[in-house]
Scaffold this motif. Structure first.
Motif, PDB file in Angstrom:
ATOM      1  N   LEU A   1     -29.955 -56.490 -85.048  1.00 33.86           N
ATOM      2  CA  LEU A   1     -29.368 -57.487 -83.736  1.00 33.86           C
ATOM      3  C   LEU A   1     -27.725 -57.207 -84.500  1.00 33.86           C
ATOM      4  O   LEU A   1     -26.765 -56.989 -83.767  1.00 33.86           O
ATOM      5  CB  LEU A   1     -29.769 -58.554 -83.223  1.00 33.86           C
ATOM      6  N   GLU A   2     -27.699 -57.859 -85.446  1.00 32.08           N
ATOM      7  CA  GLU A   2     -25.786 -57.683 -86.583  1.00 32.08           C
ATOM      8  C   GLU A   2     -24.869 -56.417 -85.892  1.00 32.08           C
ATOM      9  O   GLU A   2     -23.629 -56.641 -84.951  1.00 32.08           O
ATOM     10  CB  GLU A   2     -25.822 -58.762 -87.389  1.00 32.08           C
ATOM     11  N   THR A   3     -25.353 -55.264 -86.187  1.00 33.79           N
ATOM     12  CA  THR A   3     -25.394 -53.972 -86.258  1.00 33.79           C
ATOM     13  C   THR A   3     -24.799 -54.322 -84.293  1.00 33.79           C
ATOM     14  O   THR A   3     -23.719 -53.693 -84.211  1.00 33.79           O
ATOM     15  CB  THR A   3     -25.905 -53.186 -86.181  1.00 33.79           C
ATOM     16  N   GLN A   4     -25.605 -54.281 -83.719  1.00 33.44           N
ATOM     17  CA  GLN A   4     -24.789 -54.371 -82.070  1.00 33.44           C
ATOM     18  C   GLN A   4     -24.199 -54.755 -81.236  1.00 33.44           C
ATOM     19  O   GLN A   4     -23.245 -54.949 -80.737  1.00 33.44           O
ATOM     20  CB  GLN A   4     -26.624 -54.016 -81.071  1.00 33.44           C
ATOM     21  N   LEU A   5     -24.499 -56.272 -81.919  1.00 29.44           N
ATOM     22  CA  LEU A   5     -23.128 -57.479 -82.252  1.00 29.44           C
ATOM     23  C   LEU A   5     -21.773 -56.673 -81.962  1.00 29.44           C
ATOM     24  O   LEU A   5     -21.051 -56.891 -81.127  1.00 29.44           O
ATOM     25  CB  LEU A   5     -23.332 -58.559 -81.814  1.00 29.44           C
ATOM     26  N   ASN A   6     -21.357 -56.296 -82.945  1.00 28.42           N
ATOM     27  CA  ASN A   6     -20.902 -56.157 -83.890  1.00 28.42           C
ATOM     28  C   ASN A   6     -19.388 -54.709 -83.133  1.00 28.42           C
ATOM     29  O   ASN A   6     -18.451 -54.469 -83.103  1.00 28.42           O
ATOM     30  CB  ASN A   6     -20.086 -55.196 -85.004  1.00 28.42           C
ATOM     31  N   ASP A   7     -20.589 -53.505 -81.946  1.00 29.66           N
ATOM     32  CA  ASP A   7     -20.021 -52.852 -81.227  1.00 29.66           C
ATOM     33  C   ASP A   7     -19.074 -53.371 -80.026  1.00 29.66           C
ATOM     34  O   ASP A   7     -19.172 -54.271 -79.397  1.00 29.66           O
ATOM     35  CB  ASP A   7     -20.948 -52.402 -80.914  1.00 29.66           C
ATOM     36  N   PRO A   8     -17.758 -53.083 -79.695  1.00 30.59           N
ATOM     37  CA  PRO A   8     -16.946 -54.023 -79.327  1.00 30.59           C
ATOM     38  C   PRO A   8     -17.102 -53.720 -77.115  1.00 30.59           C
ATOM     39  O   PRO A   8     -16.503 -54.091 -76.780  1.00 30.59           O
ATOM     40  CB  PRO A   8     -15.381 -53.297 -79.331  1.00 30.59           C
ATOM     41  N   ARG A   9     -18.123 -51.965 -77.045  1.00 32.23           N
ATOM     42  CA  ARG A   9     -18.408 -52.032 -76.441  1.00 32.23           C
ATOM     43  C   ARG A   9     -19.870 -52.883 -75.546  1.00 32.23           C
ATOM     44  O   ARG A   9     -20.330 -53.198 -74.103  1.00 32.23           O
ATOM     45  CB  ARG A   9     -18.964 -50.512 -76.436  1.00 32.23           C
ATOM     46  N   SER A  10     -20.433 -53.290 -76.548  1.00 32.55           N
ATOM     47  CA  SER A  10     -21.389 -54.664 -76.091  1.00 32.55           C
ATOM     48  C   SER A  10     -20.634 -56.165 -75.582  1.00 32.55           C
ATOM     49  O   SER A  10     -19.814 -56.321 -75.945  1.00 32.55           O
ATOM     50  CB  SER A  10     -22.165 -54.671 -76.891  1.00 32.55           C
ATOM     51  N   ALA A  11     -21.800 -56.516 -74.431  1.00 37.11           N
ATOM     52  CA  ALA A  11     -21.192 -57.843 -73.479  1.00 37.11           C
ATOM     53  C   ALA A  11     -23.036 -58.039 -73.164  1.00 37.11           C
ATOM     54  O   ALA A  11     -23.281 -58.178 -72.924  1.00 37.11           O
ATOM     55  CB  ALA A  11     -20.016 -57.315 -72.647  1.00 37.11           C
ATOM     56  N   GLY A  12     -21.962 -59.553 -72.574  1.00 35.04           N
ATOM     57  CA  GLY A  12     -23.645 -60.018 -72.114  1.00 35.04           C
ATOM     58  C   GLY A  12     -24.251 -60.747 -72.750  1.00 35.04           C
ATOM     59  O   GLY A  12     -23.906 -60.368 -74.260  1.00 35.04           O
ATOM     60  N   PRO A  13     -25.415 -61.434 -72.545  1.00 32.57           N
ATOM     61  CA  PRO A  13     -26.278 -61.934 -73.449  1.00 32.57           C
ATOM     62  C   PRO A  13     -27.097 -60.424 -74.257  1.00 32.57           C
ATOM     63  O   PRO A  13     -27.243 -59.801 -73.891  1.00 32.57           O
ATOM     64  CB  PRO A  13     -27.260 -62.879 -72.153  1.00 32.57           C
ATOM     65  N   VAL A  14     -27.720 -61.251 -74.634  1.00 34.21           N
ATOM     66  CA  VAL A  14     -28.540 -60.378 -75.641  1.00 34.21           C
ATOM     67  C   VAL A  14     -30.175 -60.294 -75.046  1.00 34.21           C
ATOM     68  O   VAL A  14     -30.618 -61.203 -75.371  1.00 34.21           O
ATOM     69  CB  VAL A  14     -28.761 -61.328 -77.342  1.00 34.21           C
ATOM     70  N   GLU A  15     -30.805 -59.475 -74.773  1.00 34.26           N
ATOM     71  CA  GLU A  15     -31.531 -59.131 -74.356  1.00 34.26           C
ATOM     72  C   GLU A  15     -33.031 -58.666 -75.464  1.00 34.26           C
ATOM     73  O   GLU A  15     -32.453 -57.677 -76.517  1.00 34.26           O
ATOM     74  CB  GLU A  15     -31.648 -58.580 -73.086  1.00 34.26           C
ATOM     75  N   CYS A  16     -34.271 -59.575 -75.278  1.00 35.42           N
ATOM     76  CA  CYS A  16     -34.747 -58.905 -76.245  1.00 35.42           C
ATOM     77  C   CYS A  16     -36.363 -58.492 -75.763  1.00 35.42           C
ATOM     78  O   CYS A  16     -36.251 -59.536 -75.405  1.00 35.42           O
ATOM     79  CB  CYS A  16     -35.352 -59.468 -77.813  1.00 35.42           C
ATOM     80  N   ASP A  17     -36.866 -57.355 -75.992  1.00 36.69           N
ATOM     81  CA  ASP A  17     -38.227 -57.168 -74.883  1.00 36.69           C
ATOM     82  C   ASP A  17     -39.093 -57.311 -75.477  1.00 36.69           C
ATOM     83  O   ASP A  17     -39.452 -56.119 -77.223  1.00 36.69           O
ATOM     84  CB  ASP A  17     -38.014 -55.550 -74.266  1.00 36.69           C
ATOM     85  N   VAL A  18     -40.129 -57.982 -76.101  1.00 38.01           N
ATOM     86  CA  VAL A  18     -40.927 -58.328 -76.603  1.00 38.01           C
ATOM     87  C   VAL A  18     -42.181 -58.275 -75.826  1.00 38.01           C
ATOM     88  O   VAL A  18     -43.558 -58.059 -76.057  1.00 38.01           O
ATOM     89  CB  VAL A  18     -41.248 -60.005 -77.441  1.00 38.01           C
ATOM     90  N   GLY A  19     -42.376 -57.376 -74.518  1.00 36.79           N
ATOM     91  CA  GLY A  19     -43.504 -56.816 -74.107  1.00 36.79           C
ATOM     92  C   GLY A  19     -44.357 -56.294 -74.450  1.00 36.79           C
ATOM     93  O   GLY A  19     -45.724 -55.432 -74.345  1.00 36.79           O
ATOM     94  N   GLY A  20     -43.987 -55.370 -75.902  1.00 43.41           N
ATOM     95  CA  GLY A  20     -44.771 -54.562 -77.014  1.00 43.41           C
ATOM     96  C   GLY A  20     -45.308 -55.055 -77.932  1.00 43.41           C
ATOM     97  O   GLY A  20     -46.061 -54.429 -78.868  1.00 43.41           O
TER      98      GLY A  20
END
Length: 117
Positions: free
Chosen positions: A38-57
């Protein structure tokens, strides 16, 4: 020197929401790796908005998954984002209510939950 006007729509940088998918059995040993991802993805400058975590599986939601959710919510909050859980099983919802995390993360229902094996 002359500058012409560009024709067409203005150029807008693409912003991608962060979607983290958690499947299988979550153990306490897996939690640091999930947070690092998650930290790696948050450091991507193209990411925006809330963090969605799919726990259905996720198989058999338990306290290890609750710990993962709590730590992921903390990582997201430190980055100024909110963690939103998608496809939350009733068992996980009950555990989050029990430990008081249901008020910390946004929850979506299990209506699109992937059936277990």
């Amino acid at each position: 020197m002359s500058f012409g006007h560009r024709t067409g729509p203005p150029v807008v940088a693409a912003m991608n929401p962060i979607v983290l998918t958690v499947t299988g059995r979550v153990t306490r040993d897996a939690v640091p790796a999930l947070c690092a991802e998650l930290e790696t993805q948050l450091n991507d400058p193209r990411s925006a908005g809330p963090v969605e975590c799919d726990v259905g599986g996720v198989e058999r939601p338990d306290l290890a998954l609750v710990e993962a959710v709590a730590r992921l919510a903390l990582v997201a909050r430190r980055a100024g984002r909110q963690l939103r859980l998608r496809r939350v099983a009733p068992e996980l919802q009950e555990l989050l209510d029990l430990v008081g995390l249901a008020d910390v993360v946004a929850l979506e229902g299990p209506e699109e939950r992937v059936p277990g094996p």
